[in-house]
Scaffold this motif. Structure first.
Motif, mmCIF file in Angstrom:
data_model
loop_
_atom_site.group_PDB
_atom_site.id
_atom_site.type_symbol
_atom_site.label_atom_id
_atom_site.label_comp_id
_atom_site.label_asym_id
_atom_site.label_seq_id
_atom_site.Cartn_x
_atom_site.Cartn_y
_atom_site.Cartn_z
ATOM 1 N N ARG A 98 0.358 -1.370 0.109
ATOM 2 C CA ARG A 98 -0.094 0.177 -0.130
ATOM 3 C C ARG A 98 1.251 1.438 0.348
ATOM 4 N NH1 ARG A 98 -3.578 -2.858 -0.586
ATOM 5 N NH2 ARG A 98 -5.054 -3.680 0.126
ATOM 6 N N LEU A 99 0.352 2.262 -0.675
ATOM 7 C CA LEU A 99 1.411 3.599 -0.870
ATOM 8 C C LEU A 99 1.038 3.877 -0.098
ATOM 9 C CD1 LEU A 99 2.082 4.737 -4.732
ATOM 10 C CD2 LEU A 99 3.579 4.037 -2.754
ATOM 11 N N VAL A 100 1.267 4.327 1.111
ATOM 12 C CA VAL A 100 1.018 5.863 2.586
ATOM 13 C C VAL A 100 1.782 6.433 2.630
ATOM 14 C CG1 VAL A 100 -0.032 3.130 3.336
ATOM 15 C CG2 VAL A 100 2.047 3.766 4.417
ATOM 16 N N VAL A 101 1.497 7.893 3.670
ATOM 17 C CA VAL A 101 2.373 8.728 3.707
ATOM 18 C C VAL A 101 2.984 7.329 5.357
ATOM 19 C CG1 VAL A 101 2.439 10.698 4.995
ATOM 20 C CG2 VAL A 101 0.653 10.237 3.598
ATOM 21 N N ARG A 102 4.532 8.197 5.061
ATOM 22 C CA ARG A 102 5.057 7.328 6.460
ATOM 23 C C ARG A 102 5.208 8.040 7.073
ATOM 24 N NH1 ARG A 102 9.956 4.429 6.969
ATOM 25 N NH2 ARG A 102 10.964 4.290 4.613
ATOM 26 N N ALA A 103 4.099 9.193 7.649
ATOM 27 C CA ALA A 103 4.510 8.864 9.402
ATOM 28 C C ALA A 103 3.228 8.143 9.807
ATOM 29 C CB ALA A 103 4.242 10.468 9.549
ATOM 30 N N GLU A 104 2.087 8.446 8.506
ATOM 31 C CA GLU A 104 0.949 7.535 8.499
ATOM 32 C C GLU A 104 0.989 5.394 8.450
ATOM 33 O OE1 GLU A 104 -2.256 9.296 6.740
ATOM 34 O OE2 GLU A 104 -1.499 11.628 7.783
ATOM 35 N N ALA A 105 2.467 5.433 8.166
ATOM 36 C CA ALA A 105 1.788 3.937 8.328
ATOM 37 C C ALA A 105 1.507 3.165 8.880
ATOM 38 C CB ALA A 105 3.690 3.541 8.061
ATOM 39 N N TYR A 106 0.652 2.260 8.235
ATOM 40 C CA TYR A 106 0.439 0.802 9.687
ATOM 41 C C TYR A 106 1.078 0.571 10.928
ATOM 42 C CZ TYR A 106 -3.537 1.515 6.024
ATOM 43 O OH TYR A 106 -3.808 1.729 5.412
ATOM 44 N N SER A 107 1.173 0.710 12.069
ATOM 45 C CA SER A 107 1.994 0.135 12.687
ATOM 46 C C SER A 107 1.659 -1.251 13.529
ATOM 47 C CB SER A 107 1.702 0.664 14.453
ATOM 48 O OG SER A 107 0.369 0.521 14.942
ATOM 49 N N VAL A 108 2.436 -1.932 13.519
ATOM 50 C CA VAL A 108 2.212 -3.458 14.454
ATOM 51 C C VAL A 108 1.018 -4.029 14.532
ATOM 52 C CG1 VAL A 108 3.374 -5.164 15.323
ATOM 53 C CG2 VAL A 108 4.656 -4.088 13.825
ATOM 54 N N GLN A 109 1.051 -2.756 15.773
ATOM 55 C CA GLN A 109 0.202 -3.373 16.181
ATOM 56 C C GLN A 109 -1.560 -3.075 15.901
ATOM 57 O OE1 GLN A 109 -0.758 -4.235 19.274
ATOM 58 N NE2 GLN A 109 1.498 -4.355 19.668
ATOM 59 N N ASP A 110 -1.197 -2.381 14.635
ATOM 60 C CA ASP A 110 -2.768 -2.319 13.658
ATOM 61 C C ASP A 110 -2.725 -2.882 13.708
ATOM 62 O OD1 ASP A 110 -2.683 0.315 14.423
ATOM 63 O OD2 ASP A 110 -1.877 1.838 12.519
ATOM 64 N N GLN A 111 -1.864 -4.043 12.427
ATOM 65 C CA GLN A 111 -1.958 -4.928 11.896
ATOM 66 C C GLN A 111 -2.512 -6.173 12.155
ATOM 67 O OE1 GLN A 111 1.437 -5.228 8.950
ATOM 68 N NE2 GLN A 111 2.445 -3.201 9.766
ATOM 69 N N LEU A 112 -2.065 -6.182 13.417
ATOM 70 C CA LEU A 112 -2.467 -7.486 14.089
ATOM 71 C C LEU A 112 -3.647 -7.597 14.666
ATOM 72 C CD1 LEU A 112 1.112 -7.406 17.018
ATOM 73 C CD2 LEU A 112 0.031 -9.284 15.209
ATOM 74 N N GLY A 113 -4.262 -5.961 14.431
ATOM 75 C CA GLY A 113 -6.193 -6.177 15.178
ATOM 76 C C GLY A 113 -6.715 -6.730 13.638
ATOM 77 N N TRP A 114 -6.017 -6.332 12.341
ATOM 78 C CA TRP A 114 -6.582 -6.578 11.276
ATOM 79 C C TRP A 114 -7.778 -8.438 10.933
ATOM 80 C CZ3 TRP A 114 -3.136 -4.285 7.612
ATOM 81 C CH2 TRP A 114 -2.997 -2.978 7.848
ATOM 82 N N GLU A 115 -8.568 -8.620 10.716
ATOM 83 C CA GLU A 115 -9.252 -9.723 9.546
ATOM 84 C C GLU A 115 -8.714 -9.560 8.438
ATOM 85 O OE1 GLU A 115 -9.698 -12.057 11.429
ATOM 86 O OE2 GLU A 115 -9.744 -11.277 14.036
ATOM 87 N N GLU A 116 -8.526 -8.294 7.857
ATOM 88 C CA GLU A 116 -8.118 -8.785 6.292
ATOM 89 C C GLU A 116 -8.165 -6.928 6.562
ATOM 90 O OE1 GLU A 116 -12.808 -6.081 5.250
ATOM 91 O OE2 GLU A 116 -12.833 -7.965 5.069
ATOM 92 N N LEU A 117 -7.112 -6.914 5.080
ATOM 93 C CA LEU A 117 -5.998 -5.702 4.607
ATOM 94 C C LEU A 117 -7.262 -4.920 4.718
ATOM 95 C CD1 LEU A 117 -4.053 -6.639 1.713
ATOM 96 C CD2 LEU A 117 -3.667 -6.478 4.104
ATOM 97 N N PRO A 118 -6.814 -3.181 4.950
ATOM 98 C CA PRO A 118 -7.449 -2.241 4.349
ATOM 99 C C PRO A 118 -7.466 -1.590 3.026
ATOM 100 C CG PRO A 118 -5.621 -1.869 5.618
ATOM 101 C CD PRO A 118 -5.362 -3.079 5.339
ATOM 102 N N GLN A 119 -8.208 -0.963 2.985
ATOM 103 C CA GLN A 119 -9.039 -0.704 1.663
ATOM 104 C C GLN A 119 -7.375 0.839 1.435
ATOM 105 O OE1 GLN A 119 -11.051 -0.865 -1.360
ATOM 106 N NE2 GLN A 119 -11.965 -2.705 0.228
ATOM 107 N N GLU A 120 -7.073 0.715 -0.248
ATOM 108 C CA GLU A 120 -6.006 1.501 -0.409
ATOM 109 C C GLU A 120 -7.014 3.003 -0.184
ATOM 110 O OE1 GLU A 120 -2.357 1.835 -1.894
ATOM 111 O OE2 GLU A 120 -3.828 0.242 -2.966
ATOM 112 N N LYS A 121 -5.920 3.941 0.666
ATOM 113 C CA LYS A 121 -6.076 5.277 0.734
ATOM 114 C C LYS A 121 -5.686 6.100 0.116
ATOM 115 C CE LYS A 121 -5.490 5.097 4.938
ATOM 116 N NZ LYS A 121 -4.803 5.618 6.434
ATOM 117 N N PRO A 122 -6.734 6.937 -0.377
ATOM 118 C CA PRO A 122 -6.096 8.151 -1.469
ATOM 119 C C PRO A 122 -4.807 8.890 -0.744
ATOM 120 C CG PRO A 122 -8.367 8.575 -1.172
ATOM 121 C CD PRO A 122 -7.963 7.473 -0.611
#
Ligand code: A2P
Length: 419
Positions: free
Chosen positions: A68-92
């Motif tokens: 996913r292309l993300v703003v570096r400062a807003e990258a998904y953290s390890v904690q964010d990802q551990l809670g996922w059941e599916e990948l988030p949609q691509e954000k503009p």
């Protein structure tokens, strides 16, 4: 003059939790330890990942190959990802950042082009085996059925293939898919979804098992396949442990149904060209893919120009060696069988690597032939021992192991599946 500071864009590496089968391959492969997991998921730490791609080819499902292309400062953290059941949609991306992502602003160096040029070098450095299949392998289907869309198979056979009086309770389990498509190749694996939930109330994740049968079915011409499953009653340290899926499978009765996902795997595949030789090295249930490849070759006798088969098979005793009886019935001019028994009363302890050294001349002869592919499956601990033995065999004849090892990997001729 006062132009806004450029926004740094990150091509963030993510793992799709809906497809991932939690096989740990990526975590083992990652050369910088960027991949971690909890009881639920495998995730990539954006602070560590350098986009080297070493983890991508070995992943049997492709779940690792998400970005996913993300703003570096807003990258998904390890904690964010551990809670996922599916990948988030691509954000503009914000306008500045979008321009950067398209080349207006350089991406952080390692991620700039997480492409193929880097892949080969990174994989070579990180893994002992090849990241590509042999050139003549058939094209595999993968991920036809996922956690969200499993396929139902029916148990048509389940019997023990080790001595009843031994600790090793290993079962041969045959699953039938009826008229539903489930195309497979030798060396591929499937996922089984055990019923029920884990300690946190979540459905159990799939467990991965290699096929023990060839592409045209456990019974030729039938839409079925077989697995070799060891009932897990202890953890690696020897403490009592109850394997959720292995016990479920070993206890299944004829006509029970099972939820299956897959198939998986696109590199640990057998060559299909005439005169291709196989060196197969395995312990315990690691014999499953070797049985599949051997049976494929056996069915081709008389119809194709099959090469040489050499098997190194490690088990505690003959009675704990799965498929001992049928294996010993195979013609000796068809397969060269070498059994390494580690706890057979009255015999010295032997591992597969000891036998590779004992048969050095023969192994060397096969290694010198570019039609030879090597497959290693079974205990993780065997990996180093087998590589050392192969190296010794080659060095003894005055050759350079590192050159041959690189060639074996580059040409898809050396494959590992260990656990
Ligand atoms: P050991 O008797 O030392 O455990 P298992 O029955 O546990 O699945 O193991 C299959 C075979 O692999 C056993 O003979 C076991 O020997 C052997 N083995 C254990 N560790 C290694 C190793 N590092 N390399 C090769 N073989 C091994």
């Amino acid at each position: 003059m006062n132009a806004p500071l450029p926004v740094e864009v990150l091509k963030q590496h993510l793992i799709d939790p809906e497809i991932c089968i939690r096989c740990n391959t990526c975590e083992e492969t990652c050369p910088v330890d960027a991949i971690t997991h909890d009881a639920n998921s495998y995730v990539v730490d954006p602070e560590i990942c350098n986009g080297c791609m070493a983890c991508v080819p070995p992943c049997p499902t492709g779940s690792i190959d998400n970005w996913r292309l993300v703003v570096r400062a807003e990258a998904y953290s390890v904690q964010d990802q551990l809670g996922w059941e599916e990948l988030p949609q691509e954000k503009p991306l914000p306008v500045d950042a979008a321009a950067a992502g398209e080349g207006g602003q350089p991406m952080p160096a390692p991620q700039a082009e997480a492409g193929l040029a880097q892949t080969a070098a990174a994989v070579t450095a990180a893994t002992p085996g090849a990241a590509v299949p042999p050139w003549s392998a058939a094209h595999p289907y993968v991920n036809l059925y996922t956690h969200k869309t499993p396929i139902t198979a029916t148990v048509v056979g389940n019997y023990r293939v080790t001595g009843a009086d031994t600790e090793s309770d290993i079962h041969h389990i045959v699953l039938d898919f009826g008229e539903q498509p489930f195309p497979v190749l030798e060396g591929q694996s499937i996922g089984i979804l055990p019923p029920g939930v884990d300690a946190l109330g979540r459905p159990h994740h799939a467990r991965q098992y290699s096929l023990a049968s060839p592409r045209d079915g456990e019974r030729a011409g039938y839409n079925n396949l077989s697995l070799t499953v060891k009932r897990v009653t202890q953890d690696h340290g020897g403490a009592a442990a109850h394997g959720v899926c292995s016990n479920y499978l070993c206890d299944l009765a004829k006509n029970d149904t099972v939820q299956v996902i897959g198939p998986f795997g696109h590199t640990f595949l057998m060559p299909n060209h005439p005169q291709a030789n196989l060196i197969m090295i395995c312990t315990g249930t690691g014999s499953a893919p070797m049985r599949a490849m051997t049976e494929r070759s056996r069915r081709l006798i008389g119809t194709a120009d099959i090469g040489k088969l050499m098997l190194f098979f490690g088990a505690r005793t003959e009675r704990e060696l799965p498929y001992f009886g049928p294996l010993m019935k195979l013609p000796r001019d068809f397969i060269d069988i070498n059994l390494a028994l580690s706890r057979e009363p009255g015999q010295p302890k032997r591992y597969v690597q000891d036998l590779i050294r004992e048969r050095a001349a023969h192994v060397r002869g096969l290694l010198a032939d570019r039609n030879t592919c090597i497959y290693v499956c079974g205990l993780k601990g065997m990996e180093v021992g087998v590589l050392d033995a192969l190296r010794d065999v080659v060095v003894q004849s005055g050759e350079d192991w590192s050159i041959l090892h690189d060639a074996l990997r580059r040409e898809g001729r050396l494959h590992f599946e260990t656990y």
